[in-house]
Structure formats: C-alpha cells, structure tokens
Design an enzyme around this catalytic site. Structure first.
Site, short mmCIF file in Angstrom:
data_model
loop_
_atom_site.label_atom_id
_atom_site.label_comp_id
_atom_site.label_asym_id
_atom_site.label_seq_id
_atom_site.Cartn_x
_atom_site.Cartn_y
_atom_site.Cartn_z
N GLY A 9 1.07 -1.28 0.29
CA GLY A 9 -0.09 0.11 0.01
C GLY A 9 0.73 1.36 -0.32
O GLY A 9 1.78 1.16 0.22
N CYS A 30 5.19 -6.38 1.74
CA CYS A 30 5.46 -4.89 1.61
C CYS A 30 4.95 -4.06 2.79
O CYS A 30 5.46 -4.01 3.91
CB CYS A 30 5.52 -3.84 0.08
N TYR A 31 4.08 -3.41 2.28
CA TYR A 31 3.35 -2.03 3.82
C TYR A 31 2.74 -2.68 4.67
O TYR A 31 2.69 -2.89 5.60
CB TYR A 31 2.52 -1.64 3.17
N HIS A 86 8.37 -7.35 -3.71
CA HIS A 86 6.51 -8.55 -4.61
C HIS A 86 6.66 -9.70 -4.66
O HIS A 86 6.95 -9.43 -6.01
CB HIS A 86 6.07 -7.19 -5.24
N GLU A 99 4.51 -11.38 -6.03
CA GLU A 99 3.52 -11.77 -6.84
C GLU A 99 3.53 -10.92 -8.50
O GLU A 99 2.56 -10.54 -9.73
CB GLU A 99 1.97 -10.57 -6.63
N SER A 153 -25.02 -9.52 -25.93
CA SER A 153 -24.47 -8.73 -26.44
C SER A 153 -23.62 -9.90 -27.59
O SER A 153 -23.20 -8.97 -28.73
CB SER A 153 -23.94 -7.20 -25.80
N GLY A 154 -23.81 -10.89 -27.10
CA GLY A 154 -22.34 -11.45 -28.48
C GLY A 154 -20.97 -11.07 -27.67
O GLY A 154 -20.14 -11.57 -28.12
N GLY A 155 -21.15 -10.55 -26.92
CA GLY A 155 -19.67 -10.18 -26.29
C GLY A 155 -19.25 -11.50 -24.93
O GLY A 155 -20.05 -12.13 -24.96
N VAL A 156 -17.89 -11.37 -24.71
CA VAL A 156 -17.52 -12.38 -23.67
C VAL A 156 -18.52 -12.72 -22.69
O VAL A 156 -19.48 -13.81 -22.07
CB VAL A 156 -15.65 -12.46 -23.67
N ASP A 157 -18.75 -11.62 -22.26
CA ASP A 157 -19.07 -11.71 -20.21
C ASP A 157 -20.63 -12.14 -20.65
O ASP A 157 -21.15 -13.34 -20.12
CB ASP A 157 -19.19 -10.31 -19.58
N LYS A 199 -11.41 -11.73 -15.45
CA LYS A 199 -11.53 -11.69 -17.14
C LYS A 199 -10.70 -13.14 -17.72
O LYS A 199 -11.68 -13.54 -18.25
CB LYS A 199 -10.97 -10.41 -17.73
#
Ligand code: XMP
Length: 516
Positions: free
Chosen positions: A57, A84-85, A174, A176, A228-232, A372
């Site tokens: 942070g 870290c923090y 870090h 990650e 909608s045709g989108g992935v989600d 995603k």
C-alpha cells in the site's frame, strides 16, 4: 453462503498490485478474495480462511491516518503473509518499529536467502542471489520479539522474516510481480506449505458448485439475460443455461451498430448448437431514427442506452412473469476499492448494468467472483467457440461512437467495410489476440485525393489499435508498417467513399481508447 472449501483472504491496503496477488494465487487453483483492510474480523473469520495476505500500500505505517488492521488478527492461529506495507504493518502491530529509509528501494534487487524453510522452502541459499522486485521508502528498524530474518538484500537486513513459532511470514519485496523470479515459489510455499491448501479450485469445480447454487436460488422461476455477443454475456448465458435450461430466455437486440459478423456467429451457436431460447430483435431502423441528426457523443450514448432498455423491456414484458435477470458482472467491478483514485466518470458508459434498477428484478451474477481471463477459461470449459471467447472488447453503443458526427446508414456502411478489413488483416497477421482492441473510426471530415486522373474529395478513416491490461490505461500498439500499409491500401481501394487512412498514435491517458 460460502461455497468454497478453502479460501485465502487478501486484505487490501491500497496497492496497485493487490489484484495481481489474487490472480497469482488463483493461478495455483486456490480460491481467494480481496477484502478492504477495514473489514470486521468476524466477517473475515466467517469465511474460514486458510490464510491471510496483507497487501502492499502507498501509506506509511507510522502515519497518523495509516490504514491498519485489528491486533486481534495476530491473536488467531491463521497463517499470515505480509507483503511490503503488509510486512511493515506486521512488524509495527507485533511490537517492532518502522522508519523512513534514507535509501529507498525501487525496482530490481538481489535477495540472499538465510532460512530455506517456510516461504523459501526448496530455494537456493548461501551466496546465491535471487532477483526480486522492491518498491518501498520505509524499512524495518526493529524486529518484534519472536521474529527471525529469513532473507536479506543489499539494502536491507530484513528483506524477509518470519515468526519463530507462529505461522506469520513477511516479505519486503513483491512476490506477485513477474520481475520477482522466485515469486511463484514463495506464494506456493505460503498457500500449500504453510496454509495447507490443495489445488482444487478449477473451472470444472466452479461450474459444478455454481450450477448447483443457481438451481437452488432460481427454483422453478424464469430468468432473462441480455445477450450482446460479447464474452461476459455469452458465458453468463451459457452457465445459467447449463443450470436451468429452458427457464432461461435470452434477448438479443440488434441495434444496427454491430461490427460485421461479430454477433451472428455466437447467436448461431446458441440457437443451433446449445438450443438456448433466444429472442432476436432487429431494431436497426429504430436506432437509426433515434440517432438522426445527433452529433453530440453524450446524447448519442444516452439515446442508444435508453433505446436498448426500451426494447429489452418490451420484449421481456411479452414473456409474462420473470423473476431474475442474469448479468455478467465481473470481479474487478465488485471489489471495494480502498484507494483514492478519484474515479470521476469521463464518459457515461452504457452497459446492460443499467437494466436492474429499471426492471426491479433480482440479479444472478455467476461471474462476480471471476477475473476476465478466468471468464475466458470458464467459457472454454462450457464449450463456447474460441472465436467468441477471444473476442476483443466492444463498447455497448457500438459503431455509433466510432462514427464522428451523425450516424447514417451510408456512414455505417463505410465504417463497417473499413472495420472488417482491419479485423481481417489483424487476424491474418496473428496480431488480433495480441492487442487489446483494434478498429476503424470514421472521421467527420473530407480531404482531397487523386485517383486515376480524377480529383477526389472523400472521407478519412482512422485506425486505432491499443495495448492494455484493463482499459484503464492503454498505449498505442506499434503495429508493423507492413500491416498498416496493407490495411490502408485495402481500405482505400475497396471501400467506396474513402481516400485517406491515418493511424492514431495517442495513449490513454490523456486520450481515451474510443474516440467518443
Ligand atoms: P475508453 O474509451 O473510455 O474505453 O478509454 C475503455 C474501454 O471501455 C470500452 N467502452 C465501453 N464499453 N459501454 C461499454 O460496454 C460503453 O459505453 C463503452 N465506452 C467505451 C472501450 O471499448 C474500451 O475497451
């Protein structure tokens, strides 16, 4: 309801990389959730976490308004990893002290491991230098009682430490980020070695538990979903359909502002292969009427958004009693932000998210725990076509906000033909999946050209291609000149009404990805 057998809780202290910690842990097939640092201990304990990560942070733990977590956290026997923090917080709360370092450490650093147990089990010790990534201006001055150093860096004798008897460990670097080459080993040692988790969280298990949960929630009620045709929205529809079959009806509103061929393929798949009930509404005329004479981008967005809700409601009303709306909300939209990023809306994004308030339906959001890339993995596991899964993001208002000035049938024709060439060439060159988005924009100006022996005075198309991780920031893609040349040549030769093509070389910020 907690449907996860094993969970790691990440307490967020506002680091830019908190979400990255979550993704790295989930890549190991262990489920984790991000909670704000101020979350009540009871809420944390109710989740029965196998371990807790304290994120980094931007604050200093000795600031009067520093974000803290209750001391009670350290009185449990739950394993804790401070990063870290989070490491400095552990020191301060356990009775040690932290001070401003005269030498800050930013970027790559070299780590020497002293204790090859706990976080560093199986890693090379002795003289060997491990590359890690640091980003801190404070340092540990005095270690609390009971802690021992487990690794040092050139700049710090406390680059990593752990408690002698309790399951508390901390790293100043870090783990990650990709630049920390031993990052995955450190996280794996924490979640598997120290916390005792098992790698059981897979998309297969996710489907099983969520299908069960959707069935229990819905019972015999009816559910609608805006496709909608989108992935989600496609993945949402697919998992809800897997759970409740014909109790789900999807509504697809063709607003006439779609890219050529994009929605058709997924609709065909849903209708023919998976036998999903889809109401396919052709509302092209209606939207063209709504957009007549409109040039202001915000007015366009509003008209397209409201038009969508109107048509969706009309169709839903025909279905009779409906109880639930299935919606593709993702995890990044759900995580409560603890930083002060000052999110002033730059553009009014129209999403199907506008629907629930209007329709007063209960929500089913099967993707609200997923990032995603996990949604993509889930889509593949559910058998959706790869082409639909790896589709680039496409804005709700569609080509309407890629036509500068008035949207007319003729201007849509010009943009669509140019855009399909961009799509084709990006796919052919293998770059379509590498960039975040790539598309054509129709400008509201005409320029002079010469074709054969004739002077022309015609439209300009701009090409936009950007690299991004989350659309919050983006850099323009360095597309090879050869590809740009093919795209430009084809558009000018094949699209009637265009005599010039330009390439957009602006980044976000200060520009945005879309032009309106
Ligand atoms: P901007 O233009 O704000 O876009 O940099 C960021 C990302 O969001 C997409 N976008 C939208 N998506 N409804 C959406 O669902 C919208 O109104 C909308 N406007 C922009 C854009 O394509 C990019 O990926």
């Amino acid at each position: 309801m907690n449907i996860h057998d094993e969970i790691i809780v990440i307490l967020d202290f506002g680091s830019q990389t908190t979400q990255l910690i979550a993704r790295r842990i989930r890549e190991q097939k262990v489920y984790c959730e991000i909670l704000p640092f101020s979350t009540d201990l009871e809420v944390i304990l109710a989740k029965k976490p196998k371990g807790i990560v304290l994120s980094g942070g931007p604050a200093s733990v000795y600031d009067s308004d520093a974000p803290l977590c209750g001391n009670a956290l350290f009185e449990m026997d739950i394993p804790i990893l401070g990063i870290c923090y989070g490491a400095q917080l552990m020191v301060q709360q356990m009775g040690g002290s932290v001070e401003n370092a005269d030498k800050r450490e930013f970027g790559k650093a070299e780590l020497t491991i002293q204790l090859t147990d706990g976080l560093f089990a199986g890693l090379e010790t002795g003289e060997y230098k491990h590359q890690v990534w640091m980003s801190h201006g404070d340092r540990v001055k005095e270690m609390p009682e009971g802690f021992v150093t487990s690794a040092t860096s050139d700049n710090s004798i406390y680059a990593a430490f752990r408690h002698d008897t309790k399951p508390f460990s901390a790293v100043q670097f870090h783990p990650e980020v990709a630049h920390t080459l031993i990052g995955t080993d450190v996280l794996r040692n924490f979640i598997f070695g120290i916390c005792g988790c098992s790698p059981n969280w897979t998309m297969h298990s996710f489907i099983e538990s969520n299908v069960e949960m959707i069935r229990n929630k819905v019972g015999s009620a009816k559910v609608i979903c805006a496709l909608s045709g989108g992935v989600d929205s496609s993945v949402t529809a697919a998992i809800v359909h897997r759970a409740i079959g014909d109790q789900l009806t999807c509504i697809y509103v063709n607003n006439g502002l779609m890219r050529t061929g994009e929605s058709e393929s997924i609709l065909r798949f849903f209708k023919e292969k998976s036998k999903l009930k889809v109401i396919d509404v052709n509302a092209e005329e209606f939207f063209l009427g709504e957009l007549e004479g409109i040039v202001d981008p915000e007015v366009k967005r509003r008209r397209i958004g409201l038009g969508f809700i109107k048509i969706f409601e009309e169709q839903a009303a025909k279905l009779g009693e409906v109880d639930y709306l299935a919606q593709g909300t993702l995890y990044p939209d759900v995580i409560e932000s603890v930083s002060f990023r000052g999110d002033v809306p730059i553009k009014s994004h129209h999403n199907v998210g506008g629907l629930p308030e209007v329709m007063k339906l209960d929500l089913i959001e099967p993707l609200r725990e997923l990032f995603k890339d996990e949604v993509r993995e889930l889509g593949l596991e559910l058998g959706l076509p790869e082409e639909a899964i790896y589709r680039q993001p496409f804005p709700g208002p569609g080509l309407g906000i890629r036509i500068m000035g008035e949207v007319t049938a003729e201007r849509l024709r010009v943009l669509r033909q140019a855009d399909v060439i961009v799509l084709e060439e990006m796919k052919k060159s293998g770059l379509y999946r590498q960039v975040w988005q790539s598309f054509a924009v129709l400008l509201p100006i005409q320029t002079v050209g010469v074709m054969g022996d004739y002077r022309t005075y015609e439209n300009v198309i701009a090409i936009r291609a950007v690299d991004s991780k989350d659309a919050m920031t983006a850099d323009w893609s360095r597309l090879p000149y050869d590809i740009l040349q093919i795209i430009s040549g084809r558009i000018i030769n094949e699209v009637r009404g265009v005599n010039r093509v330009v390439y957009d070389i602006s980044s976000k910020p200060p520009s945005t990805i879309e032009w309106e």
